[in-house]
Design an enzyme around this catalytic site. Structure first.
Site, PDB file in Angstrom:
ATOM      1  N   HIS A  25       0.907  -1.180  -0.250  1.00 52.64           N
ATOM      2  CA  HIS A  25       0.005   0.058  -0.105  1.00 52.64           C
ATOM      3  C   HIS A  25       0.772   1.088   0.117  1.00 52.64           C
ATOM      4  O   HIS A  25       0.654   2.472   0.582  1.00 52.64           O
ATOM      5  CB  HIS A  25      -1.040  -0.032   1.237  1.00 52.64           C
ATOM      6  N   ASP A  27       2.644   1.862  -3.275  1.00 57.69           N
ATOM      7  CA  ASP A  27       2.859   2.288  -4.721  1.00 57.69           C
ATOM      8  C   ASP A  27       1.992   3.509  -5.265  1.00 57.69           C
ATOM      9  O   ASP A  27       2.770   4.170  -5.744  1.00 57.69           O
ATOM     10  CB  ASP A  27       2.748   0.990  -5.512  1.00 57.69           C
ATOM     11  N   SER A  58     -13.081 -18.040 -21.574  1.00 53.78           N
ATOM     12  CA  SER A  58     -12.395 -18.514 -20.372  1.00 53.78           C
ATOM     13  C   SER A  58     -12.828 -20.036 -19.841  1.00 53.78           C
ATOM     14  O   SER A  58     -13.818 -20.386 -19.798  1.00 53.78           O
ATOM     15  CB  SER A  58     -12.978 -17.630 -19.025  1.00 53.78           C
ATOM     16  N   GLY A 114      -4.957 -12.105  -3.449  1.00 54.95           N
ATOM     17  CA  GLY A 114      -3.911 -11.180  -3.540  1.00 54.95           C
ATOM     18  C   GLY A 114      -2.649 -11.417  -4.245  1.00 54.95           C
ATOM     19  O   GLY A 114      -1.721 -10.885  -3.995  1.00 54.95           O
ATOM     20  N   SER A 116      -2.830 -11.151  -7.635  1.00 55.67           N
ATOM     21  CA  SER A 116      -2.847 -10.186  -8.608  1.00 55.67           C
ATOM     22  C   SER A 116      -3.135 -11.104  -9.940  1.00 55.67           C
ATOM     23  O   SER A 116      -2.523 -10.986 -11.147  1.00 55.67           O
ATOM     24  CB  SER A 116      -1.361  -9.344  -8.941  1.00 55.67           C
ATOM     25  N   SER A 117      -4.280 -11.759 -10.018  1.00 54.80           N
ATOM     26  CA  SER A 117      -4.525 -12.379 -11.082  1.00 54.80           C
ATOM     27  C   SER A 117      -5.193 -11.272 -12.337  1.00 54.80           C
ATOM     28  O   SER A 117      -4.993 -11.355 -13.569  1.00 54.80           O
ATOM     29  CB  SER A 117      -5.873 -13.317 -10.748  1.00 54.80           C
ATOM     30  N   ASP A 162       1.594  -3.966  -9.377  1.00 49.31           N
ATOM     31  CA  ASP A 162       1.232  -5.325  -9.752  1.00 49.31           C
ATOM     32  C   ASP A 162       1.612  -5.456 -11.247  1.00 49.31           C
ATOM     33  O   ASP A 162       2.241  -6.636 -11.813  1.00 49.31           O
ATOM     34  CB  ASP A 162      -0.116  -5.593  -9.555  1.00 49.31           C
ATOM     35  N   TYR A 212     -10.209  -0.177  -0.735  1.00 52.14           N
ATOM     36  CA  TYR A 212      -8.918   0.207  -1.448  1.00 52.14           C
ATOM     37  C   TYR A 212      -8.898   1.624  -1.758  1.00 52.14           C
ATOM     38  O   TYR A 212      -7.766   2.309  -1.618  1.00 52.14           O
ATOM     39  CB  TYR A 212      -8.746  -0.625  -2.697  1.00 52.14           C
TER      40      TYR A 212
HETATM   41  C1  GLA Z   1      -3.238  -4.039  -4.807  1.00 50.09           C
HETATM   42  C2  GLA Z   1      -3.056  -2.964  -5.939  1.00 50.09           C
HETATM   43  C3  GLA Z   1      -1.379  -2.604  -5.820  1.00 50.09           C
HETATM   44  C4  GLA Z   1      -0.960  -2.283  -4.365  1.00 50.09           C
HETATM   45  C5  GLA Z   1      -1.524  -3.471  -3.469  1.00 50.09           C
HETATM   46  C6  GLA Z   1      -1.190  -3.227  -2.312  1.00 50.09           C
HETATM   47  O1  GLA Z   1      -2.531  -5.399  -5.186  1.00 50.09           O
HETATM   48  O2  GLA Z   1      -3.409  -3.754  -7.355  1.00 50.09           O
HETATM   49  O3  GLA Z   1      -1.371  -1.555  -6.628  1.00 50.09           O
HETATM   50  O4  GLA Z   1      -1.508  -1.123  -4.210  1.00 50.09           O
HETATM   51  O5  GLA Z   1      -2.728  -3.805  -3.544  1.00 50.09           O
HETATM   52  O6  GLA Z   1       0.273  -2.840  -1.983  1.00 50.09           O
END
Ligand code: GLA
Length: 375
Positions: A25, A27, A58, A114, A116-117, A162, A212
């Site tokens: 958190h 970036d 898909s 978490g 990042s798919s 990400d 977020y």
């Molecule tokens: C998600 C967001 C990122 C980053 C993280 C927390 O993955 O896509 O940009 O802010 O949360 O670090």
């Protein structure tokens, strides 16, 4: 699945998920982060279909949808928006460069965990279309437009971490990324006798997406207040802890806590890299725990399941570091565990989690791999 007009796909892309060792958190406040691409990935197969429509399948969802390139609008189905958004933003940068195509998508990245798919999908689509239509996008353009797609079509005002990690990841390396300048350094991911495992809580609280954007707004509120006295700061992560402390009585407590977290976490990332370079793994792990405490107490993006798992490791001397990873409110913890205790640790954590929450805990063993690539 009948709409795919040409089954012999021309371009195959593998697009990985990411982990983040530390720098959570920060970036979107221009801080430093330490992510890496992993071996779990989305595979996308593309074929030019010489029409003005795109047919997307898909395999995981067993669903398909059609996109009319003359009418690119947001969809009510979330996963469609990642693809629609990328096409839209490629066309902003390079008008009319995307033509009709067929695309088949298959993933072994767990959703909502978490890792990042979403960035893997966006960047995979961007890379595939770039190759298929020879568009000439640079890596940075693909990273940025994928992030923009998430802002405008999906509605999450994410940072750049990400997408950057997914595209620029290198096997066996962490990326120390300065999110203000996008300068980055590859750091050897050498944890000695310790291995990384993620523990997936299998919960994804509703708050994840709404809160977020709230956190991002709160960071902006803090920055705006600080800028009234110190206009030289353009991003929150630039502000030193000493300066933030001057605002303790001025800012509402919650906003002050957010700002304090960001400046401290940004510094922790740099300290963690120093520790890693000096082979001081105990220090590195300690910083991971501190990061988690900050995310729980000051930034308030953790949840009881994540806190339980981190607390569970606290007194185990074969776990040197543990914290929640990613946006929070569910998803995974990241843990550095001694190789001799790796399997027993996972079993113990699973049993404890099951007993506490009556839920399965899923370990995800990850290897650090290359970023989005053409196969
Ligand atoms: C998600 C967001 C990122 C980053 C993280 C927390 O993955 O896509 O940009 O802010 O949360 O670090």
């Amino acid at each position: 699945m009948t709409n795919i007009q040409n089954p012999d796909f021309e371009i195959i892309i593998e697009s990985p998920g990411r982990i983040n060792l530390i720098g959570e958190h920060v970036d979107y406040s221009g801080g430093h982060v330490l992510p890496a691409a992993i071996d779990k990935k989305i595979t996308l197969r593309f074929k030019n279909n010489n029409t003005n429509s795109c047919f997307i399948v898909s395999k995981n969802f067993k669903k398909q949808f059609e996109i009319n390139l003359d009418n690119l609008l947001r969809s009510d189905t979330e996963w469609h928006n990642y693809i629609l958004g990328v096409i839209f933003h490629i066309n902003v940068l390079k008008p009319n460069s995307v033509k009709g195509f067929d695309c088949e998508i298959e993933s072994n990245l767990p959703l909502g965990s978490g890792i990042s798919s979403s960035a893997a999908l966006e960047c995979g689509v961007a890379k595939g279309l770039n190759e298929l239509f020879d568009i000439g996008l640079t890596d940075i353009e693909m990273i940025t437009l994928s992030k923009d797609a998430e802002h405008t079509f999906v509605g999450t005002k994410c940072g750049i971490m990400d997408q950057f990690a997914v595209v620029k990841g290198k096997k066996d390396h962490l990326l120390l990324l300065n999110c203000e300048t996008l300068d980055h350094e590859l750091i050897k991911a050498d944890f000695g006798d310790y291995k990384i495992t993620l523990l997936n809580t299998n919960v994804s609280h509703n708050l994840a997406s709404s809160e977020y954007n709230v956190r991002r707004d709160e960071c902006n509120t803090a920055l705006e207040a600080i800028q009234k006295k110190y206009p030289e700061y353009t991003l929150l992560a630039q502000v030193r802890p000493k300066v933030i402390r001057e605002f303790e009585k001025i800012l509402p407590k919650k906003i002050y806590n957010r700002a304090l977290y960001v400046t401290k976490e940004n510094r922790r990332t740099l300290k963690a890299v120093k520790a890693l370079k000096e082979n001081d793994l105990a220090r590195f792990g300690e910083l991971l725990y501190k990061s988690h405490r900050g995310l729980t107490n000051l930034f308030e993006v953790s949840c009881k399941e994540l806190d339980f798992l981190v607390d569970f490791t606290q007194d185990l001397d074969y776990v040197i570091g543990s914290r929640m990873m990613g946006g929070g409110f569910g998803g995974c913890t990241i843990n550095l565990v001694h190789k001799d205790y790796f399997d027993s640790f996972i079993e113990d954590a699973k049993a404890a989690y099951q007993e506490k929450f009556d839920l399965d805990l899923t370990p995800i063993k990850v290897a650090i791999s290359d970023g989005t690539r053409k196969v």
